[in-house]
Motif scaffolding. Structure first.
Motif: not given
Length: 408
Positions: A380-406
């Protein structure tokens, strides 16, 4: 009386607002500015699916000459900017390494690399999947293919980042130009001695295979191999990184589809293909007109640079049903053709210049997606926050911080 229709203001492709949320402008472009001329860069941005498909497939009217200023100053001339017999021969020399038996030999190592990297945060409970995995996984694969020291990963990332910035430097930022020129000096000084040694004492790695490859009596020179490896770094690193990160992001946003992939790992391919359509890692690919050509009612002068906006084309309602909905089960795109020149999406371009490394990218993404989902059953997204994308020519999440139960 008929109601007047207000035409929205022409989007500023180079503005910060556009970069923050390009999809909010893409429909405006498709509906009102299907060929948008940007006065600052001089480029013509095309946004409708049919127009872009035509441009990619028309090798007579549209060339890849733009890579002469986009990439060649940094890494040299590559197959991506070639045409005619030169392109055919060079592509035939490359293809066996990226789509043949060598790729099959490499695939188990791709799986092992993913497992090794995931093991480092398997019990953490919280991780930035971009910084700790997707950013480095494709480079690790390429370094394995080339049999280069993994201790030099940071160098490779620096070089391909500078090349990507140089390639997309529409505003001619002098600092980005200087960064590219540093890579122009540092990268050849590093790789050319290695190529020369592999030519003298070839092994089974990709560099050695390229030194020995021959078609119609022609072989790669050391300079050509240097340029090709540079292309492999940018095409195989940046784009695969963003493909994997974006696919994981959208699956987390759509829990029912995530569970479907978790329960049937073969669906990872469908998830990847839908990401390539919905949010392609390469949002814009350039071409150059070879004559005065009409596109969507606009005459684009000969020698002009044309920006094919994949991000807009792949959500064109003229081509796709409900295009702004992420749906790995959609029926208006062929999974079978998705990694070939006849694909329905435009993420890898189309026709003769379709990305030759698409099958390697496919396998890397499938491996990454399935191993991450298996390791993190309640991702799941850490803190419930959907990560933002960045970039013009290439684009994707700047970060993808997730939480999980090991998983014990």
């Amino acid at each position: 009386m008929t109601a007047s229709t207000t035409v929205p203001e022409k989007p500023d492709v180079l503005s910060d607002e556009f970069a923050k949320d390009p999809h909010s402008y893409y429909k405006v472009m498709r509906d009102h500015y299907p060929v948008l001329h940007d006065e600052v860069s001089g480029y013509y941005f095309v946004s409708r699916y049919d127009d872009i498909a035509r441009i990619y497939k028309d090798s007579d009217g549209f060339s890849n000459e733009n890579y002469g200023f986009q990439m060649e100053p940094v890494i040299g001339k590559t197959v991506i900017q070639m045409s005619g017999r030169e392109h055919t021969v060079n592509r035939q020399l490359i293809t066996p390494a990226l789509r043949g038996n060598y790729l099959e030999e490499l695939l188990p190592q791709v799986d092992d690399l993913a497992t090794e990297m995931i093991d480092k945060f398997r019990t953490a409970g919280r991780v930035d999947l971009v910084e700790d995995f997707t950013k480095w996984f494709p480079i690790n694969v390429i370094v394995k293919m080339l049999d280069l020291p993994r201790t030099d990963l940071a160098k490779f990332h620096e070089w391909y980042s500078s090349l990507m910035a140089f390639l997309s430097n529409l505003t001619n930022d002098p600092e980005i130009h200087a960064w590219g020129m540093r890579t122009q000096q540092e990268y050849p000084a590093y790789i050319l001695p290695i190529i020369a040694e592999r030519r003298r004492n070839p092994g089974t790695d990709l560099i050695s295979r390229l030194t020995q490859a021959e078609i119609e009596g022609e072989q790669f020179t050391d300079e050509q191999i240097k340029a090709l490896i540079g292309l492999l770094l940018i095409a195989g690193g940046e784009t695969t990184d963003k493909s994997i990160a974006s696919t994981l992001k959208y699956l987390i946003q759509h829990p029912d589809q995530l569970e479907a992939v978790r329960n049937d790992p073969s669906l990872a391919t469908q998830a990847l293909v839908e990401t390539l359509r919905f949010h392609p890692p390469v949002q814009i690919i350039l071409r150059t007109t070879t004559d005065d050509l009409e596109v969507a009612g606009t005459v684009i002068p000969s020698g002009s640079v044309v920006g094919c906006v994949n991000g807009a084309a792949n959500r064109d309602e003229r081509r796709f049903e409900d295009p702004d909905t992420y749906n790995i089960f959609r029926t208006d795109i062929s999974i079978k053709q998705a990694f070939a020149g006849s694909a329905d999406h435009t993420a890898f371009a189309l026709g003769r210049h379709f990305c030759v490394g698409s099958l390697l990218a496919k396998r890397e993404a499938e491996t990454a997606i399935n191993q991450i989902l298996a390791t993190m059953p309640d991702i799941r997204f850490a803190d419930g926050t959907v990560p933002a994308d960045a970039g013009l020519f290439t684009r994707g999440p700047k970060a993808l911080v997730v939480e999980f139960t090991p998983v014990s």
